[in-house]
Scaffold this active site. Sequence first.
Site, short mmCIF file in Angstrom:
data_model
loop_
_atom_site.label_atom_id
_atom_site.label_comp_id
_atom_site.label_asym_id
_atom_site.label_seq_id
_atom_site.Cartn_x
_atom_site.Cartn_y
_atom_site.Cartn_z
N LYS A 179 43.83 38.62 47.23
CA LYS A 179 44.57 38.74 48.49
C LYS A 179 43.72 39.48 49.51
O LYS A 179 42.80 40.22 49.18
CB LYS A 179 45.90 39.48 48.29
CG LYS A 179 45.81 40.94 47.84
CD LYS A 179 45.57 41.96 48.95
CE LYS A 179 45.55 43.38 48.42
NZ LYS A 179 45.02 44.37 49.39
N SER A 227 46.08 43.41 40.25
CA SER A 227 47.48 43.03 40.48
C SER A 227 47.69 41.54 40.28
O SER A 227 48.71 41.10 39.73
CB SER A 227 47.89 43.42 41.91
OG SER A 227 47.85 44.83 42.08
N ASP A 255 51.23 46.21 44.51
CA ASP A 255 50.80 44.90 45.00
C ASP A 255 51.24 43.75 44.09
O ASP A 255 51.09 42.58 44.45
CB ASP A 255 49.27 44.84 45.12
CG ASP A 255 48.74 45.61 46.32
OD1 ASP A 255 49.56 46.00 47.18
OD2 ASP A 255 47.52 45.82 46.40
#
EC number: 2.7.1.148
Length: 296
Positions: free
Chosen positions: A11, A105, A136
């Site tokens: 991400k 995560s 997260d």
Amino acid sequence: MSKYFISAPAKINLFLHIVGKAPCGYHLIESVFAFVELYDVLEFDIGSRNRGIRFLKPSCINRRDNTIQRAIGHLVRRCSPGTTDNVYVKVLKNIPVSSGLAGGSADAAAAINLLSKLWGINEKETERVAFRVGSDVPVCLESKTAFVAGMGDVVELLEDSFLPRHVILVGPKVELSTKSVFDMYNPKAFSPSIGKLPGNSEDWLSLLKEARNDLTEVSVELVPEIRIILDVLGSLDGCCFSRMSGSGAMSFAIFEDENSAELATRYLRRNYPDWFIFKTRIIRSSDQEDNNMGNL
């Protein structure tokens, strides 16, 4: 024994504002998370004679205490004794460790998504496990563009067709602990809440360009090379905006068109060979829907 292969995407935080602190001591955030085409690949052997985690590349990650192991432990404790199989996981780490890209995560979310389905754990318990493992992890369960608030427990999926696609990830080849950054973070005042979310593409793009990452200055103090990287990224032709992701040390530049991103990538690799440089794309929700249709 059954085998499952799962790709867990990295991400980036298109912005990250720290808006307060909870009574428990955790910081409260407002952020937009987007996911990119850089993946860890996990192979799950369910019902294996073995159990545990094996990292296929040399890694500083503790095989006995990591996000995947913690996720599995929380899930097992929610099942009746004797109803879960041994789980053996092999992990090909492509997402840099402690880089602000949420690789740990993402890996935990992959384990939670798979095992909660196999073991019949309901959605509410699955979400609780995700939050217990890390702030997260809840947004990584969906791996879709989302506005994230609170301690990571508030996740609102966003329509993301307006987002520019092309991204270059750039960082020094060092690890930066999230805890060390937050331990040093002591602002005179927290950022104000953005309030109501933008209602159209133009307003979203305007917000993204004007926003910031509130952790940048602390991370730069710990790893000064981040500032050099951000200055270089901001000067690239065709760059819409650039920012550090998470607590660092990875940063990114967003481009409207692939040609500009390709030329910028060549320039960076030629002039900064010691940096981690990866050209990729943002994963839009429509991409995932198309992929799901293809698997039916």
